[in-house]
Design a protein around this motif. Structure first.
Motif, PDB file in Angstrom:
ATOM      1  N   GLU A 267      22.439  32.739  82.196  1.00  0.00           N
ATOM      2  CA  GLU A 267      21.850  32.873  83.695  1.00  0.00           C
ATOM      3  C   GLU A 267      21.793  34.293  84.342  1.00  0.00           C
ATOM      4  N   GLN A 268      20.712  34.720  84.598  1.00  0.00           N
ATOM      5  CA  GLN A 268      20.544  36.036  84.804  1.00  0.00           C
ATOM      6  C   GLN A 268      21.290  36.625  85.970  1.00  0.00           C
TER       7      GLN A 268
ATOM      8  N   LYS B  91      29.498  33.539  76.744  1.00  0.00           N
ATOM      9  CA  LYS B  91      29.682  32.884  77.837  1.00  0.00           C
ATOM     10  C   LYS B  91      31.146  32.777  78.169  1.00  0.00           C
TER      11      LYS B  91
ATOM     12  N   THR C 227      26.312  32.681  72.723  1.00  0.00           N
ATOM     13  CA  THR C 227      25.067  32.050  72.919  1.00  0.00           C
ATOM     14  C   THR C 227      23.922  33.236  73.062  1.00  0.00           C
ATOM     15  N   ASP C 228      22.820  32.609  73.080  1.00  0.00           N
ATOM     16  CA  ASP C 228      21.509  33.861  73.315  1.00  0.00           C
ATOM     17  C   ASP C 228      20.861  33.467  74.402  1.00  0.00           C
ATOM     18  N   GLU C 229      21.446  32.128  75.173  1.00  0.00           N
ATOM     19  CA  GLU C 229      20.623  32.267  76.668  1.00  0.00           C
ATOM     20  C   GLU C 229      21.747  32.451  77.745  1.00  0.00           C
TER      21      GLU C 229
ATOM     22  N   TYR D 140      28.302  35.740  81.870  1.00  0.00           N
ATOM     23  CA  TYR D 140      27.721  36.050  80.412  1.00  0.00           C
ATOM     24  C   TYR D 140      27.940  37.343  80.163  1.00  0.00           C
TER      25      TYR D 140
ATOM     26  N   LYS E 224      25.227  36.891  68.390  1.00  0.00           N
ATOM     27  CA  LYS E 224      24.111  36.238  69.678  1.00  0.00           C
ATOM     28  C   LYS E 224      24.587  37.136  70.476  1.00  0.00           C
ATOM     29  N   LYS E 225      23.438  37.195  71.452  1.00  0.00           N
ATOM     30  CA  LYS E 225      23.128  38.356  72.713  1.00  0.00           C
ATOM     31  C   LYS E 225      24.344  38.307  73.456  1.00  0.00           C
ATOM     32  N   TYR E 226      24.920  36.982  73.775  1.00  0.00           N
ATOM     33  CA  TYR E 226      26.156  37.067  74.875  1.00  0.00           C
ATOM     34  C   TYR E 226      27.288  36.036  74.583  1.00  0.00           C
TER      35      TYR E 226
END
Length: 516
Positions: A289-290, A239, A285-287, A321, A235-237
């Motif tokens: 908060e920028q 958290k 997670t893939d989502e 993240y 996954k991208k990130y």
């Protein structure tokens, strides 16, 4: 042209200063000079070479075709050793300074060196969720290869340069180990060339005794030529939650509590004193908060352990993240916190922005150039140790570390230890939660004396049925060593496979009492 003249003049002045002070004095008391001006550029060249090589192999897809040929060459070398009478033990021909372990193996000079040039990813099997690799594939290389495909491995030990072979024949751990166990527990098969030159595959269902005996054996049962490792979707990130905790009892309770939660993808603790720590938990997670994304692996960013310490000093919790690959290698740039002793100003913002892209120096090059004076200095006034103890003994263990060593930060990493056969397993018949306590740095304990203090530590670890990672200095006697580790399966296989004349016993290979 004027810039070249300035650089030349600067180098000339540096050389004159080194000549005036003496090279050994500079290497011991001003090591940062040598590291910054020579080892960092050389480390960059090393990295560029291996990255280009990995890219070429990937483009040409030559690794699988050449693997069988390379293995046959290893078999031929072993059979040649047999024809010569097998008068010397065998070992890999890889120079001792190339390993991440701080120990330099003197046995390389007296043993028969078998050249093993196996450093490629061989196959990604998405259907079985398994990656097949050669033993010299590094963690940095493997994550760079798998992540773009949407995969990663369950346990990614911290440092980029750690190799699959070293993590199997020794051991490896990561903050996901409370779910997946040690690195060896994520492997599903090994391929080895044995003392008679034969090629054998082993797994939990095929040659299972050998499969369970290989981890921690340090290359004393055969030559590892390939391994199959489980994969999980990437996954991208990550958290990550930062939570400062004060008071040793509260630290141990909170760390144990978080380590038992399977919903935590990652659990890690950094202790900055006996009663101050930051406990970190993370989920994939893939989502994200920028505004809370922290690309902590970027060269200009603060070292991770210093970044974490800010939450302790501010006495506040936090959420970030972190890109997954940055998280997996978060301690690489500062070699945990070892680099602060080599380059004291390494975390200074000016240094990071100007030269951070060159950091860290290769551990192998640090070993190669350390010299006898620095080696002795490190041996007597520096510790690099990982002790694996049951979670129920955590508080008592930290108190022992504090009294005998007094080294901070201390790394805490939980892991599940299944009751499998082999050298390392729980005392009872059930899986048990353990913790890796990592101490890296200069001991502040007034009574610290390398041999006596470490023997005291080893005695304590044996008393709680813990284990010492074998990459570090080990001072145990043979009897004490086999009291700590279960040698029943290991010795049985060495007898069955005629290893006694082919490879040294693991104790003789790694323990100081045997090597001196």
């Amino acid at each position: 042209m004027s810039a070249l003249w300035s650089v030349g003049a600067g180098l000339l002045l540096l050389l004159l200063w080194v000549r005036h002070r003496g090279l050994e004095a500079v290497l011991v008391h001003h090591r940062w000079v040598f590291v910054c001006f020579f080892l960092l550029p050389l480390s960059i060249l090393f990295d560029v070479y291996y990255q280009l090589r990995a890219w070429a192999v990937w483009r040409l897809h030559s690794a699988p075709r050449q693997h069988a040929q390379r293995v046959r060459h290893i078999q031929e070398q072993v059979r040649e050793w047999k024809k010569e009478g097998g008068k010397r033990y065998m070992c890999t021909g890889r120079p001792g300074w190339l390993t991440v372990s701080l120990r330099v193996g003197k046995y390389k000079k007296t043993h028969k060196n078998i050249m093993i040039n196996l450093m490629d990813v061989l196959e990604v099997d998405s259907e079985r969720q398994v990656v097949r690799v050669e033993p010299l594939v590094s963690m940095g290389q493997l994550t760079a290869y798998l992540n773009p495909m949407g995969w990663t491995i369950p346990v990614v030990p911290e440092l980029d340069d750690l190799t699959v072979g070293g993590l199997i024949m020794g051991t490896g751990i990561e903050s996901s180990s409370h779910i997946y166990g040690l690195f060896q527990h994520t492997c599903v098969a090994y391929e080895l060339v044995l003392a008679d030159g034969s090629l054998v595959r082993c797994s939990p269902t095929e040659n299972s005794d050998l499969f369970y005996a290989v981890p921690w054996s340090c290359g004393t049962l055969g030559f590892l030529v390939a391994a199959e490792i489980k994969m999980i979707p990437a996954k991208k990130y990550v958290k990550i939650h930062y939570k400062p905790v004060r008071g040793l009892q509260k630290i141990c309770e909170k760390f144990t509590e978080e380590s038992e939660k399977k919903e935590n993808s990652f659990v890690e603790g950094l202790m900055y004193s006996l009663d101050e720590a930051v406990i970190m938990t993370g989920v994939l997670t893939d989502e994200a908060e920028q505004s809370k994304i922290n690309r902590i692996g970027s060269y200009y960013k603060p070292w991770f352990f210093k970044h974490v310490e800010k939450y302790l000093k501010a006495d506040r919790t936090g959420v970030e993240y972190i890109p997954s690959r940055h998280y997996y290698h978060r301690h690489t740039r500062s070699i945990f916190w070892e680099l602060q002793d080599i380059i004291p100003f390494g975390n200074n913002p000016v240094f990071r922005y100007l030269f951070g892209w060159m950091v860290p120096p290769k551990i192998s090059l640090l070993k190669l150039t350390q010299g006898e004076a620095i080696r002795k200095l490190y041996e007597q006034h520096h510790v690099v140790q990982d002790m694996l103890v049951p979670m129920k003994s955590l508080e008592k263990s930290i108190q022992t570390f504090h009294v005998d060593l007094n080294v901070y930060p201390i790394w805490l990493c939980p892991f599940i230890l299944p009751n499998n056969p082999g050298m390392v397993h729980p005392k009872g018949n059930e899986t048990e939660l353990y913790v890796d306590i990592g101490a890296y740095g200069e001991p502040k304990s007034k009574q610290f004396e390398a041999r006596a203090s470490m023997r005291q530590m080893e005695k304590f670890v044996r008393s709680v049925h813990g284990f010492q990672m074998l990459y570090a200095d080990c001072y145990m006697t043979r009897e004490e060593f086999w009291d700590m580790f279960d040698g029943s399966l290991y010795h049985k296989l060495r007898e069955q496979m005629n290893c006694k004349d082919a490879f040294p016993e693991v104790y003789d290979k790694i323990c100081k009492a045997a090597r001196h």
